[in-house]
Scaffold this active site. Structure first.
Site, PDB file in Angstrom:
ATOM      1  N   ASP A  28      48.414  47.929  42.621  1.00 35.20           N
ATOM      2  CA  ASP A  28      48.146  46.493  42.490  1.00 35.20           C
ATOM      3  C   ASP A  28      47.697  45.978  43.843  1.00 35.20           C
ATOM      4  O   ASP A  28      48.506  45.786  44.745  1.00 35.20           O
ATOM      5  CB  ASP A  28      49.412  45.766  42.022  1.00 35.20           C
ATOM      6  CG  ASP A  28      49.195  44.272  41.837  1.00 35.20           C
ATOM      7  OD1 ASP A  28      48.091  43.782  42.132  1.00 35.20           O
ATOM      8  OD2 ASP A  28      50.140  43.586  41.398  1.00 35.20           O
ATOM      9  N   CYS A  53      43.293  38.714  40.775  1.00 32.19           N
ATOM     10  CA  CYS A  53      43.551  40.055  40.236  1.00 32.19           C
ATOM     11  C   CYS A  53      42.520  40.489  39.209  1.00 32.19           C
ATOM     12  O   CYS A  53      42.194  41.671  39.120  1.00 32.19           O
ATOM     13  CB  CYS A  53      44.959  40.117  39.632  1.00 32.19           C
ATOM     14  SG  CYS A  53      45.142  39.250  38.049  1.00 32.19           S
ATOM     15  N   HIS A 111      48.207  38.944  34.503  1.00 30.47           N
ATOM     16  CA  HIS A 111      48.015  39.759  35.702  1.00 30.47           C
ATOM     17  C   HIS A 111      47.619  41.185  35.331  1.00 30.47           C
ATOM     18  O   HIS A 111      48.322  41.861  34.567  1.00 30.47           O
ATOM     19  CB  HIS A 111      49.297  39.758  36.537  1.00 30.47           C
ATOM     20  CG  HIS A 111      49.150  40.413  37.868  1.00 30.47           C
ATOM     21  ND1 HIS A 111      48.184  40.041  38.787  1.00 30.47           N
ATOM     22  CD2 HIS A 111      49.831  41.442  38.448  1.00 30.47           C
ATOM     23  CE1 HIS A 111      48.290  40.805  39.866  1.00 30.47           C
ATOM     24  NE2 HIS A 111      49.278  41.662  39.682  1.00 30.47           N
TER      25      HIS A 111
END
Length: 290
Positions: free
Chosen positions: A122, A68, A107
């Site tokens: 995301d 990420c 994250h």
């Protein structure tokens, strides 16, 4: 770095300056379907940086994916270049061993505002917890996607992303009791606040996650590619093809061991990843669910 190269990489052929929900949704899904979620660099003796040009070269020009802190970071740059109103946020991933959210804000995610509405973007969580399209930031609203039913819940200053999934059906009996198989129907994925973050917020966590013996990413080598019908994933030497069957209320998990001699072929042919250095696959005991 330029948008045209990125759009060629993900197969986007629309206008570069159309700032609407349809464009966001399409680019989000194309990114997810093209660029794998993977942490293979640290299992190849390479260091992962948060330098945007390094990330662009790796994910766009070098047939690689990223985690990420690379893939979502790149996606945010793309959206800003297109003219979207984007806010970078940090989130805490749920840990089923602790039965709580992890203490570190590991994250990276985004909020995108379009026509007075706000959406969660995301593109880099992986496996069955990966959203294919942005989620509207509304508390309690069921939002059905390929992987299952997602919902965002507002708990005061905290927002929680959770998912209700289908029953897993494991094809190979050898893996029926595997710790990789998620048997919880509804579970929390991560939580976040609406406090804006900058990239500096993540640099220390990026270093920690690459060296800590307790980090998921040092314990397991992971490469996951979403597909129109589910996803493919390699965890250590366990290769799984997951097929979503919403009409039957199940997900089919076809899991098998591969040999180290098969690694390059599986990575290239099944997961669209080409490594420059030798991978040392890892699947040490730590909590991770498909």
């Amino acid at each position: 770095m330029n948008l045209e190269e990125y759009f060629q990489r993900i197969g986007f052929h629309g206008p570069h300056d159309k700032v609407d929900l349809a464009s966001l949704t399409l680019i989000h899904k194309l990114h997810v379907m093209t660029i794998p979620f993977e942490n293979l660099s640290m299992h190849c003796g390479e260091r992962v940086t948060m330098d945007l040009e390094d990330i662009f070269n790796k994910l766009v020009r070098s047939s690689r994916g990223g985690w990420c802190l690379e893939s979502n970071y790149l996606f945010g740059w793309v959206l800003r270049e297109m003219g979207f109103k984007v806010t970078m946020l940090s989130s805490k991933v749920f840990n089923s061993v602790l039965n709580d959210f992890a203490p570190g804000e590991d994250h990276l995610i985004y909020l995108v505002e379009i026509d007075g509405k706000v959406y969660l973007a995301d593109v880099s969580f992986g496996v069955s917890s990966q959203i294919w399209e942005p989620l509207e930031l509304i508390s309690g609203k069921d939002q059905l996607q390929g992987a299952g039913l997602f919902r965002l819940l507002n708990k005061g200053e905290i927002w929680i992303l959770e998912k209700t999934c289908r029953k897993p059906v494991v094809v190979n009996p050898e893996f029926s009791s595997s710790s990789l198989v998620n048997k919880v129907q509804t579970f929390q994925i991560y939580c976040f606040t609406l406090e804006p973050r900058g990239v500096e917020h993540f640099k220390e966590r990026s270093h920690f996650l690459q060296i800590s013996p307790t980090s998921l990413f040092t314990n397991k080598s992971i490469c996951c590619q979403q597909t129109p019908t589910g996803f493919k994933v390699l965890v250590g030497l366990i290769y799984s093809v997951v097929t979503y069957k919403p009409e039957e209320g199940v997900d089919i998990l076809d899991m098998r061991y591969i040999t180290e001699d098969e690694l390059d072929e599986v990575l290239k042919e099944q997961l669209n990843v080409r490594l420059q250095k030798k991978l040392t696959p890892s699947n040490k005991k730590t909590c991770y669910k498909l």
